[in-house]
Design a protein around this motif. Structure first.
Motif, PDB file in Angstrom:
ATOM      1  N   GLU A   1       2.396   1.625  -3.385  1.00  0.00           N
ATOM      2  CA  GLU A   1       1.398   1.620  -4.453  1.00  0.00           C
ATOM      3  C   GLU A   1       1.823   0.701  -5.592  1.00  0.00           C
ATOM      4  O   GLU A   1       1.717   1.043  -6.775  1.00  0.00           O
ATOM      5  CB  GLU A   1       1.129   3.038  -4.958  1.00  0.00           C
ATOM      6  CG  GLU A   1       0.567   3.963  -3.890  1.00  0.00           C
ATOM      7  CD  GLU A   1       0.267   5.354  -4.407  1.00  0.00           C
ATOM      8  OE1 GLU A   1       0.881   5.771  -5.415  1.00  0.00           O
ATOM      9  OE2 GLU A   1      -0.574   6.040  -3.810  1.00  0.00           O
TER      10      GLU A   1
ATOM     11  N   GLU B   1       0.836  -1.199   0.000  1.00  0.00           N
ATOM     12  CA  GLU B   1       0.000   0.000   0.000  1.00  0.00           C
ATOM     13  C   GLU B   1       0.871   1.249   0.000  1.00  0.00           C
ATOM     14  O   GLU B   1       0.592   2.212  -0.735  1.00  0.00           O
ATOM     15  CB  GLU B   1      -0.908  -0.002   1.232  1.00  0.00           C
ATOM     16  CG  GLU B   1      -2.129  -0.878   1.110  1.00  0.00           C
ATOM     17  CD  GLU B   1      -3.219  -0.214   0.283  1.00  0.00           C
ATOM     18  OE1 GLU B   1      -4.075   0.486   0.856  1.00  0.00           O
ATOM     19  OE2 GLU B   1      -3.203  -0.396  -0.963  1.00  0.00           O
TER      20      GLU B   1
ATOM     21  N   ARG C   1      -7.916  -3.560  -3.136  1.00  0.00           N
ATOM     22  CA  ARG C   1      -6.804  -2.902  -3.830  1.00  0.00           C
ATOM     23  C   ARG C   1      -6.877  -3.088  -5.350  1.00  0.00           C
ATOM     24  O   ARG C   1      -6.170  -2.414  -6.086  1.00  0.00           O
ATOM     25  CB  ARG C   1      -5.471  -3.484  -3.354  1.00  0.00           C
ATOM     26  CG  ARG C   1      -4.950  -2.926  -2.061  1.00  0.00           C
ATOM     27  CD  ARG C   1      -3.702  -3.659  -1.592  1.00  0.00           C
ATOM     28  NE  ARG C   1      -2.817  -4.121  -2.643  1.00  0.00           N
ATOM     29  CZ  ARG C   1      -1.782  -3.409  -3.142  1.00  0.00           C
ATOM     30  NH1 ARG C   1      -1.509  -2.204  -2.663  1.00  0.00           N
ATOM     31  NH2 ARG C   1      -1.035  -3.911  -4.095  1.00  0.00           N
TER      32      ARG C   1
END
Length: 300
Positions: free
Chosen positions: A85, A82, A110
């Motif tokens: 990214e 996360e 996600r």
């Protein structure tokens, strides 16, 4: 002189330096993806060596070690990806949907790719009859359709195990690519009696944390060095032809706190080259190759 027959009729020899050259999206030449194995095991069925000695029933040490990955380790990995990214390919056992569904919920949010990885990592395809294997694949497909809304495009067998009929069954049941055969740094067409299926590169032996740490005894720092060195070398080589770089991780290994710091170093290094690479998933790689002009990827 009689021609030597090596017994492999699945694909022909093809030198990477002699093939046609193509680009990945954005005119990049190095496709980079990360595969995260999220696995479920059955208590009392051998989950594999527990890395201290050969286990015996009820195999509780190996079971508990792997269960740690789904309870704790996976969340460290999720947090790190996360932060950077970076997309992920989730190699998921179907049993994870039943035992710890919130793990897969987090990666679904996600937008990560879900790849079929068997019902449970307590069974191997090589041990199955054709009927049992077909039933297992149908079970996995149905489970993905139920939870993901569509069947998985990709497959990796538990233990990277295949039976003689696995490629035919995968093609018959609708899979478009597999990760079980790593014989190239580019996607290659693989023959089956039901038509070709794409073999997408996957580091079953090298940049895979399990064989690196367990079978070869690599240290955490050695694995980090290998991952970075391989990336740098392939990035340079990709000036000549397209390549695929993949790092394969397991929640109970790389999810340990001391190894998360090593993974952060790897991701930080790769992130510095973000504008030179295609950060992607194996499914997107397969989709791109399928759309290339016929004959770009060798098949006869």
């Amino acid at each position: 002189m009689k021609k030597f027959d090596n017994g492999n009729d699945r694909y022909d020899y093809s030198a990477i330096i002699s093939r046609g050259v193509y680009d990945w999206p954005g005119q990049r030449r190095l496709a980079v993806y990360f595969a995260l194995n999220i696995e479920g095991f059955e208590l009392g069925r051998n989950p594999g060596n527990d890395f201290t000695s050969m286990p015996s029933a009820p195999y509780h040490r190996g079971y508990a070690y792997r269960d740690y990955g789904n309870r704790v380790g996976v969340w460290r990995i999720h947090r790190l990806f996360e932060q950077f990214e970076f997309p992920l390919a989730i190699l998921a056992n179907g049993s994870v949907y039943d035992v710890c569904p919130e793990v897969l919920d987090a990666f679904r949010r996600r937008g990560d790719e879900m790849v079929g990885h068997g019902r449970t990592n307590s069974e191997r395809q090589a041990d199955m009859t054709p009927e049992a294997e077909r039933g297992m694949l149908q079970d996995v497909r149905a489970m993905f359709e139920r939870y993901e809304g569509r069947p998985p495009a990709g497959w990796l067998g538990p233990f990277i195990s295949q039976s003689p009929q696995t490629p035919e069954l995968l093609k018959e049941l609708g899979w478009t690519y597999m990760l079980d055969w790593w014989f190239d740094d580019q996607p290659m067409w693989f023959r089956t009696n039901n038509g070709p299926i794409l073999a997408v590169p996957y580091p079953s032996m090298e940049l895979n944390d399990l064989p690196a740490y367990v079978n070869r005894g690599a240290s955490d720092k050695e694995f980090t060095r290998m991952a970075i060195d391989a990336f740098d070398e392939q990035l340079e080589e990709s000036a000549q032809y397209p390549m695929v770089y993949c790092l394969s991780l397991h929640t109970f290994l790389t999810g340990q706190p001391h190894r998360i710091r090593q993974l952060r170093r790897i991701l930080s290094h790769i992130a510095r080259h973000r504008d030179q690479i295609w950060l992607t998933t194996p499914g997107a790689i397969a989709e791109h190759v399928v759309q290339l002009p016929p004959g770009t990827v060798p098949i006869r």
